[in-house]
Design an enzyme around this catalytic site. Structure first.
Site, PDB file in Angstrom:
ATOM      1  N   LYS A   1       1.579   3.576   2.157  1.00 11.00           N
ATOM      2  CA  LYS A   1       2.399   3.743   3.378  1.00 11.00           C
ATOM      3  C   LYS A   1       3.592   2.783   3.353  1.00 11.00           C
ATOM      4  O   LYS A   1       4.726   3.169   3.652  1.00 11.00           O
ATOM      5  CB  LYS A   1       1.520   3.489   4.605  1.00 11.00           C
ATOM      6  N   GLU A   2       3.334   1.528   2.991  1.00  5.28           N
ATOM      7  CA  GLU A   2       4.409   0.531   2.942  1.00  5.28           C
ATOM      8  C   GLU A   2       5.456   0.895   1.882  1.00  5.28           C
ATOM      9  O   GLU A   2       6.657   0.748   2.105  1.00  5.28           O
ATOM     10  CB  GLU A   2       3.834  -0.853   2.639  1.00  5.28           C
TER      11      GLU A   2
ATOM     12  N   ASP B   1      -5.196  -8.544   1.292  1.00  5.19           N
ATOM     13  CA  ASP B   1      -5.218 -10.000   1.057  1.00  5.19           C
ATOM     14  C   ASP B   1      -6.049 -10.331  -0.179  1.00  5.19           C
ATOM     15  O   ASP B   1      -5.699 -11.215  -0.967  1.00  5.19           O
ATOM     16  CB  ASP B   1      -5.802 -10.728   2.277  1.00  5.19           C
TER      17      ASP B   1
ATOM     18  N   ASN C   1       0.863  -1.174   0.000  1.00 10.14           N
ATOM     19  CA  ASN C   1       0.000   0.000   0.000  1.00 10.14           C
ATOM     20  C   ASN C   1       0.909   1.237   0.000  1.00 10.14           C
ATOM     21  O   ASN C   1       2.138   1.126   0.081  1.00 10.14           O
ATOM     22  CB  ASN C   1      -0.995  -0.009   1.172  1.00 10.14           C
TER      23      ASN C   1
END
Length: 327
Positions: free
Chosen positions: A204-205, A273, A202
């Protein structure tokens, strides 16, 4: 329509899921008073529920979409582990290649929820690389299963299953047998995922994994994706961006922006997921990267419209895709 043809092929695919499994436990109750012993609420329990978390939820998404899922992970020889196996079997997930480790408990995350408000979360886990013997059993199972799989998902929650050795073996064997290998990354291990077919961080990651600063504009996101691709020498990076949709960056600096298909957003729990499960099934069904990302985007749009860790199925996905293209 080509997208629907790929969906039809999902039921022929077997996906190997390698990663950290856990049980998500929920204790539901109500609060009527504060404890006389400390300034904390007293929760009167009304019910308890359990669901699959981590790699278990990824596998659950695959079977819900009509595919077959085989899971390789390590769990404890305890009641939580036995409960997890029962839940996996109920979803039709192959559990024959779970490895038992007597030195580590099965991971369980317990959330105490009172009047729809999470009061506290209690995690029972031991992190870190597993023993040499457990790691060797995990690798042996991966070596046995990859030649029979149509695709591989690495579901990394940095709990210990996805060690450097496990990762290298999984990626190299997937490449050897020419099957797609995708990874749902953990920031701590970001630079280890070299040579995958697709990584699905995502926003942020992606930012934290690259220690990036001042990521504001559309161009910033595209440039960030290109840097990740260059560092990992992977085929693609799919950055999931919530209400902003997704950005797919492929080799030769090809960038595809996919707007969100969500009509309403109630809960984003487990949406990542769903994205990686759907995308990997589509790649196993011989979809190109852009089509696989588009199908995954439709699936994510469905699950964020549901409460809790949700999944979608073939019927919902077909209906949603049909309705969108009939507009």
């Amino acid at each position: 329509m080509k997208l629907l043809d790929y969906l039809e092929s999902f039921k022929k695919q077997t996906i190997l899921v390698v990663g950290d499994t856990m049980v998500d436990k929920f204790i539901w109750g109500k609060v009527a008073r504060i404890s006389p012993e400390a300034p904390v609420p007293v929760v009167e329990v009304t019910k308890e529920t359990e669901t699959l978390g981590g790699a278990g939820n990824v596998a659950s998404n695959i079977t819900a979409l009509g595919g077959k899922a085989v899971i390789v992970s390590a769990i404890g020889e305890d009641n939580t582990g036995r409960s997890m196996i029962d839940m996996l079997k109920e979803k039709g997930i192959n559990t024959d290649h779970l490895v038992f480790d007597i030195h580590r408990p099965t991971i369980v995350k317990t959330r105490i929820i009172a009047t729809n408000q999470q009061v506290v979360r209690v995690d029972r886990e031991i992190k870190g690389v597993f023993s040499h013997s457990t790691e060797a059993k995990i690798i042996k199972n991966i070596e046995e299963l990859i030649p029979k799989a149509g695709g591989v998902i690495i579901s990394d929650y940095a709990k210990g299953v996805v060690s450097q050795k496990v990762l290298k073996k999984t990626i190299s064997l997937s490449r050897k047998y020419k099957i797609p290998v995708t990874v749902d990354p953990k920031v701590e291990n970001f630079k280890m995922y070299k040579g995958v077919t697709a990584m699905t961080p995502n926003t942020k990651e992606a930012i934290e994994g690259m220690n990036a600063k001042n990521i504001v504009t559309e161009q910033d996101i595209e440039n960030l994706g290109k840097k990740i691709l260059k560092m990992l020498k992977s085929d693609s990076v799919l950055i999931t961006r919530g209400e902003m949709g997704m950005t797919l960056v492929q080799q030769n600096n090809k960038v595809t922006t996919i707007p969100t298909r969500a009509k309403e957003v109630y809960d984003v729990t487990g949406a990542g997921d769903t994205v990686i499960s759907t995308m990997t099934l589509a790649l196993a069904a011989k979809a190109d990267l852009a089509s696989a990302a588009e199908i995954a985007n439709f699936a994510a749009g469905i699950v964020v419209g549901k409460l809790g860790t949700a999944v979608t199925n073939q019927e919902e996905l077909k209906k949603t895709i049909n309705e969108f293209y009939k507009k």
